[in-house]
Scaffold this active site. Structure first.
Site, PDB file in Angstrom:
ATOM      1  N   ASN A   1       0.850  -1.190   0.000  1.00 41.76           N
ATOM      2  CA  ASN A   1       0.000   0.000   0.000  1.00 41.76           C
ATOM      3  C   ASN A   1       0.894   1.252   0.000  1.00 41.76           C
ATOM      4  O   ASN A   1       1.696   1.441   0.920  1.00 41.76           O
ATOM      5  CB  ASN A   1      -0.893  -0.034   1.247  1.00 41.76           C
ATOM      6  CG  ASN A   1      -1.843   1.145   1.296  1.00 41.76           C
ATOM      7  OD1 ASN A   1      -1.440   2.276   1.047  1.00 41.76           O
ATOM      8  ND2 ASN A   1      -3.090   0.896   1.627  1.00 41.76           N
TER       9      ASN A   1
ATOM     10  N   ASP B   1      -0.188   4.492  -0.213  1.00 47.79           N
ATOM     11  CA  ASP B   1      -0.879   5.737   0.161  1.00 47.79           C
ATOM     12  C   ASP B   1       0.029   6.675   0.953  1.00 47.79           C
ATOM     13  O   ASP B   1      -0.057   7.898   0.830  1.00 47.79           O
ATOM     14  CB  ASP B   1      -2.100   5.423   1.046  1.00 47.79           C
ATOM     15  CG  ASP B   1      -3.208   4.730   0.279  1.00 47.79           C
ATOM     16  OD1 ASP B   1      -3.239   4.831  -0.956  1.00 47.79           O
ATOM     17  OD2 ASP B   1      -4.045   4.081   0.931  1.00 47.79           O
TER      18      ASP B   1
ATOM     19  N   ARG C   1       3.930  18.554   1.912  1.00 50.27           N
ATOM     20  CA  ARG C   1       4.653  19.694   1.367  1.00 50.27           C
ATOM     21  C   ARG C   1       3.849  20.435   0.304  1.00 50.27           C
ATOM     22  O   ARG C   1       4.236  21.512  -0.151  1.00 50.27           O
ATOM     23  CB  ARG C   1       5.947  19.199   0.697  1.00 50.27           C
ATOM     24  CG  ARG C   1       7.172  19.264   1.563  1.00 50.27           C
ATOM     25  CD  ARG C   1       7.581  20.702   1.779  1.00 50.27           C
ATOM     26  NE  ARG C   1       8.532  20.809   2.853  1.00 50.27           N
ATOM     27  CZ  ARG C   1       9.840  20.998   2.681  1.00 50.27           C
ATOM     28  NH1 ARG C   1      10.342  21.047   1.484  1.00 50.27           N
ATOM     29  NH2 ARG C   1      10.617  21.120   3.707  1.00 50.27           N
TER      30      ARG C   1
ATOM     31  N   THR D   1      -7.404   5.991   9.955  1.00 48.53           N
ATOM     32  CA  THR D   1      -7.260   4.921   8.970  1.00 48.53           C
ATOM     33  C   THR D   1      -8.519   4.046   9.039  1.00 48.53           C
ATOM     34  O   THR D   1      -9.355   4.267   9.910  1.00 48.53           O
ATOM     35  CB  THR D   1      -5.966   4.100   9.245  1.00 48.53           C
ATOM     36  OG1 THR D   1      -5.856   3.067   8.275  1.00 48.53           O
ATOM     37  CG2 THR D   1      -5.952   3.477  10.636  1.00 48.53           C
ATOM     38  N   THR D   2      -8.649   3.074   8.129  1.00 50.14           N
ATOM     39  CA  THR D   2      -9.869   2.250   8.086  1.00 50.14           C
ATOM     40  C   THR D   2      -9.998   1.459   9.393  1.00 50.14           C
ATOM     41  O   THR D   2      -9.196   0.564   9.663  1.00 50.14           O
ATOM     42  CB  THR D   2      -9.818   1.292   6.873  1.00 50.14           C
ATOM     43  OG1 THR D   2      -9.329   2.023   5.753  1.00 50.14           O
ATOM     44  CG2 THR D   2     -11.185   0.735   6.558  1.00 50.14           C
TER      45      THR D   2
ATOM     46  N   HIS E   1      -3.984  -4.778   7.368  1.00 51.06           N
ATOM     47  CA  HIS E   1      -4.166  -3.665   8.306  1.00 51.06           C
ATOM     48  C   HIS E   1      -3.312  -3.823   9.556  1.00 51.06           C
ATOM     49  O   HIS E   1      -3.433  -4.789  10.292  1.00 51.06           O
ATOM     50  CB  HIS E   1      -5.625  -3.427   8.724  1.00 51.06           C
ATOM     51  CG  HIS E   1      -5.838  -1.979   9.055  1.00 51.06           C
ATOM     52  ND1 HIS E   1      -5.500  -1.434  10.272  1.00 51.06           N
ATOM     53  CD2 HIS E   1      -6.247  -0.953   8.286  1.00 51.06           C
ATOM     54  CE1 HIS E   1      -5.732  -0.139  10.243  1.00 51.06           C
ATOM     55  NE2 HIS E   1      -6.168   0.188   9.041  1.00 51.06           N
ATOM     56  N   GLY E   2      -2.423  -2.842   9.717  1.00 48.90           N
ATOM     57  CA  GLY E   2      -1.588  -2.773  10.913  1.00 48.90           C
ATOM     58  C   GLY E   2      -0.491  -3.827  10.975  1.00 48.90           C
ATOM     59  O   GLY E   2       0.158  -3.984  12.009  1.00 48.90           O
TER      60      GLY E   2
ATOM     61  N   GLY F   1       0.996  -1.607   4.364  1.00 51.52           N
ATOM     62  CA  GLY F   1       1.355  -0.235   4.019  1.00 51.52           C
ATOM     63  C   GLY F   1       2.197   0.463   5.052  1.00 51.52           C
ATOM     64  O   GLY F   1       3.414   0.577   4.926  1.00 51.52           O
ATOM     65  N   HIS F   2       1.570   0.907   6.127  1.00 55.41           N
ATOM     66  CA  HIS F   2       2.205   1.842   7.053  1.00 55.41           C
ATOM     67  C   HIS F   2       3.546   1.350   7.595  1.00 55.41           C
ATOM     68  O   HIS F   2       4.549   2.062   7.539  1.00 55.41           O
ATOM     69  CB  HIS F   2       1.229   2.153   8.198  1.00 55.41           C
ATOM     70  CG  HIS F   2       1.708   3.250   9.073  1.00 55.41           C
ATOM     71  ND1 HIS F   2       2.381   3.011  10.255  1.00 55.41           N
ATOM     72  CD2 HIS F   2       1.651   4.592   8.929  1.00 55.41           C
ATOM     73  CE1 HIS F   2       2.701   4.167  10.793  1.00 55.41           C
ATOM     74  NE2 HIS F   2       2.275   5.138  10.013  1.00 55.41           N
TER      75      HIS F   2
HETATM   76  N1  PXP Z   1      -5.836  -3.341   3.503  1.00 52.37           N
HETATM   77  C1  PXP Z   1      -6.859  -2.456   3.551  1.00 52.37           C
HETATM   78  C2  PXP Z   1      -8.175  -2.877   2.983  1.00 52.37           C
HETATM   79  C3  PXP Z   1      -6.672  -1.151   4.085  1.00 52.37           C
HETATM   80  O1  PXP Z   1      -7.707  -0.282   4.110  1.00 52.37           O
HETATM   81  C4  PXP Z   1      -5.394  -0.784   4.529  1.00 52.37           C
HETATM   82  C5  PXP Z   1      -5.161   0.600   5.049  1.00 52.37           C
HETATM   83  O2  PXP Z   1      -5.344   1.526   4.040  1.00 52.37           O
HETATM   84  C6  PXP Z   1      -4.359  -1.733   4.455  1.00 52.37           C
HETATM   85  C7  PXP Z   1      -4.617  -3.001   3.944  1.00 52.37           C
HETATM   86  C8  PXP Z   1      -2.958  -1.410   4.883  1.00 52.37           C
HETATM   87  O3  PXP Z   1      -2.919  -1.149   6.267  1.00 52.37           O
HETATM   88  P1  PXP Z   1      -1.581  -0.614   6.917  1.00 52.37           P
HETATM   89  O4  PXP Z   1      -1.240   0.674   6.259  1.00 52.37           O
HETATM   90  O5  PXP Z   1      -1.943  -0.469   8.363  1.00 52.37           O
HETATM   91  O6  PXP Z   1      -0.534  -1.666   6.672  1.00 52.37           O
END
Ligand code: PXP
Length: 238
Positions: A7, A9, A18, A100-101, A192-193, A214-215
């Site tokens: 991810n 984002d 910025r 976040t979601t 997620h997480g 992602g994060h």
């Molecule tokens: N999967 C989904 C469906 C999400 O909404 C997110 C967060 O945008 C992620 C994965 C990735 O989560 P994280 O950034 O906490 O790793």
């Protein structure tokens, strides 16, 4: 072989801080692919707080890159996604105030809307996924709604691990949900997480085919990728 979706984002979040053009998420998408990610995930949020319409369009047109676009059930976003034509969509709940979601979809409350969205994407041969909590009831419902895949929200599990609390109950819930989905013929993803520890534990569940991270991944990249950038600057100023 399990797949890794990255991810990106957070690259857009950094750029937007910025209000200029660097770092560029389109470039990040290309590099992430080059270094072995199986797909990339972007979330076109209703408030466009990170990825914007132009990013989504550019990223979805990169040849050979598999793009998983996260979308809410908002009609304007659904129409945009149908036009941009990503390879995959993942329907997620969205709340403007959240950082976040925060949890999975409420499939019962949004049944009609979600069923209709899945149908529209399927007509365009776009793989559909539903972001849900690890609950048997939701998995049975996801099957009824004809989703190709589900993505299990691993936020609670990840938080228990990070705060060194007992995670066995949540792990068992995830495992049972994954097994049920697999039995029903739904492809299973998780996200997620996630960090190294939570991903390692979940990797033991053989039916999970894709992890979307992602994060933590981007955070680690900022720290451990800094060596190369410092060396570049040292060379420049010597
Ligand atoms: N999967 C989904 C469906 C999400 O909404 C997110 C967060 O945008 C992620 C994965 C990735 O989560 P994280 O950034 O906490 O790793």
């Amino acid at each position: 072989m399990k797949r890794l979706g990255v991810n990106i984002d957070h690259v857009a979040t950094l750029r937007n801080a910025r209000g200029e053009s660097h770092p560029d998420p389109t470039n990040a998408a290309k590099i992430v692919k080059k270094f072995g990610a199986d797909s990339i995930t972007i979330h076109l949020r209703e408030d466009r707080r990170h990825i914007n319409d132009l990013d989504a369009k550019k990223i979805c047109s990169i040849k050979g890159l598999l793009v998983n676009l996260e979308i809410s059930t908002n009609d304007e976003i659904v129409k945009k996604a149908l036009k941009i034509k990503p390879n995959y969509v993942c329907i997620v709940p969205e709340n403007r105030k959240e950082i976040t979601t925060e949890g999975g979809l409420d499939l019962i409350k949004n049944k009609k809307k979600i069923e209709n969205i899945i149908l529209r994407f399927k007509k365009k041969r776009i793989r559909t996924s539903l972001f849900i909590n690890p609950s048997k009831k939701d998995i049975v419902y996801a099957k009824k709604l004809n989703a190709d895949c589900i993505e299990i929200h691993t936020g609670k599990f990840s938080n228990l691990i990070k705060s060194k609390k007992n995670y066995l109950n949540e792990f068992s819930k995830i495992r049972k949900s994954v097994k049920l989905a697999d039995k029903l013929g739904i492809e299973v993803h998780a996200g997620h997480g996630l960090d190294y520890k939570s991903t390692k534990l979940l990797s033991k569940i053989s039916e999970i085919q894709e992890f979307n991270i992602g994060h933590f991944l981007i955070g680690e990249s900022v720290i451990y990728g800094i060596k190369k950038v410092i060396m570049n600057f040292k060379k420049i100023i010597k």
